[in-house]
Design a protein around this motif. Structure first.
Motif, PDB file in Angstrom:
ATOM      1  N   ALA A   1       0.460  -1.197   0.027  1.00  0.00           N
ATOM      2  CA  ALA A   1       0.265  -0.002   0.112  1.00  0.00           C
ATOM      3  C   ALA A   1       0.818   1.460   0.054  1.00  0.00           C
ATOM      4  O   ALA A   1       0.479   2.262  -0.560  1.00  0.00           O
ATOM      5  CB  ALA A   1      -0.794  -0.135   1.130  1.00  0.00           C
ATOM      6  N   PHE A   2       1.875   1.220   0.918  1.00  0.00           N
ATOM      7  CA  PHE A   2       2.782   2.417   0.837  1.00  0.00           C
ATOM      8  C   PHE A   2       3.565   2.535  -0.543  1.00  0.00           C
ATOM      9  O   PHE A   2       3.531   3.608  -0.970  1.00  0.00           O
ATOM     10  CB  PHE A   2       3.833   2.240   1.931  1.00  0.00           C
ATOM     11  N   GLU A   3       4.121   1.555  -0.981  1.00  0.00           N
ATOM     12  CA  GLU A   3       4.745   1.527  -2.379  1.00  0.00           C
ATOM     13  C   GLU A   3       3.700   2.044  -3.592  1.00  0.00           C
ATOM     14  O   GLU A   3       4.129   2.812  -4.360  1.00  0.00           O
ATOM     15  CB  GLU A   3       5.413   0.238  -2.887  1.00  0.00           C
ATOM     16  N   SER A   4       2.548   1.595  -3.408  1.00  0.00           N
ATOM     17  CA  SER A   4       1.596   2.020  -4.551  1.00  0.00           C
ATOM     18  C   SER A   4       1.281   3.605  -4.485  1.00  0.00           C
ATOM     19  O   SER A   4       1.197   4.338  -5.300  1.00  0.00           O
ATOM     20  CB  SER A   4       0.227   1.155  -4.193  1.00  0.00           C
ATOM     21  N   ALA A   5       1.304   3.788  -3.138  1.00  0.00           N
ATOM     22  CA  ALA A   5       0.907   5.429  -2.892  1.00  0.00           C
ATOM     23  C   ALA A   5       2.095   6.284  -3.076  1.00  0.00           C
ATOM     24  O   ALA A   5       1.974   7.459  -3.696  1.00  0.00           O
ATOM     25  CB  ALA A   5       0.487   5.683  -1.389  1.00  0.00           C
ATOM     26  N   SER A   6       3.340   5.681  -2.650  1.00  0.00           N
ATOM     27  CA  SER A   6       4.466   6.763  -2.843  1.00  0.00           C
ATOM     28  C   SER A   6       5.601   6.384  -4.002  1.00  0.00           C
ATOM     29  O   SER A   6       6.359   7.231  -4.372  1.00  0.00           O
ATOM     30  CB  SER A   6       5.258   6.606  -1.507  1.00  0.00           C
TER      31      SER A   6
ATOM     32  N   TYR B   1       7.980   4.132  -3.287  1.00  0.00           N
ATOM     33  CA  TYR B   1       9.105   3.821  -2.519  1.00  0.00           C
ATOM     34  C   TYR B   1       8.809   2.306  -1.927  1.00  0.00           C
ATOM     35  O   TYR B   1       7.897   2.135  -1.322  1.00  0.00           O
ATOM     36  CB  TYR B   1       9.225   4.746  -1.318  1.00  0.00           C
ATOM     37  N   SER B   2       9.997   1.481  -2.103  1.00  0.00           N
ATOM     38  CA  SER B   2       9.937   0.091  -1.636  1.00  0.00           C
ATOM     39  C   SER B   2      10.569   0.047  -0.323  1.00  0.00           C
ATOM     40  O   SER B   2      11.581   0.214  -0.199  1.00  0.00           O
ATOM     41  CB  SER B   2      10.550  -0.737  -2.551  1.00  0.00           C
ATOM     42  N   SER B   3       9.649  -0.205   0.705  1.00  0.00           N
ATOM     43  CA  SER B   3      10.400  -0.451   2.165  1.00  0.00           C
ATOM     44  C   SER B   3      11.070  -1.515   2.103  1.00  0.00           C
ATOM     45  O   SER B   3      12.101  -1.511   2.668  1.00  0.00           O
ATOM     46  CB  SER B   3       9.129  -0.468   3.044  1.00  0.00           C
ATOM     47  N   TYR B   4      10.595  -2.633   1.465  1.00  0.00           N
ATOM     48  CA  TYR B   4      11.412  -3.808   1.408  1.00  0.00           C
ATOM     49  C   TYR B   4      12.612  -3.658   0.930  1.00  0.00           C
ATOM     50  O   TYR B   4      13.676  -4.124   1.482  1.00  0.00           O
ATOM     51  CB  TYR B   4      10.495  -4.879   0.592  1.00  0.00           C
ATOM     52  N   HIS B   5      12.769  -3.061  -0.227  1.00  0.00           N
ATOM     53  CA  HIS B   5      14.214  -2.880  -0.925  1.00  0.00           C
ATOM     54  C   HIS B   5      15.175  -2.055  -0.042  1.00  0.00           C
ATOM     55  O   HIS B   5      16.355  -2.233   0.091  1.00  0.00           O
ATOM     56  CB  HIS B   5      14.144  -2.372  -2.212  1.00  0.00           C
TER      57      HIS B   5
END
Length: 88
Positions: free
Chosen positions: A62-67, A69-73
């Motif tokens: 959800a964060f990556e779709s919105a921003s 930015y990949s938290s995971y990577h």
């Protein structure tokens, strides 16, 4: 920032603040650079709030779709690095 951070309404105010701080640091890791140890510490706190791997993936997605930015990577890069500062 024209988007909202993913949060769960069942979290306490403190938990919401901690999760928002984590996602804010991820955002900063893409736009500038972040302290590796601080990122790992905030991720550990995030995992205390969201222990489920599937829930983590849902929030990260959800964060990556919105921003974008990949938290995971960013976390993966921080764990693999010995550098003090991390930037994507």
């Amino acid at each position: 920032m024209g988007y909202h951070y993913p949060i769960d309404e069942t979290w306490t105010k403190e938990e919401v603040v901690d999760v928002v701080n984590f996602f804010s640091l991820v955002e900063k890791g893409y736009e500038k650079s972040v302290n590796r140890d601080e990122l790992i510490l905030l991720y550990k706190r995030f995992k205390q709030i969201v222990p489920s791997k599937s829930e983590e993936k849902k929030l990260f997605s959800a964060f990556e779709s919105a921003s974008g930015y990949s938290s995971y990577h960013l976390i993966k890069k921080a764990r693999a690095s010995n550098e003090n500062k991390i930037k994507m």
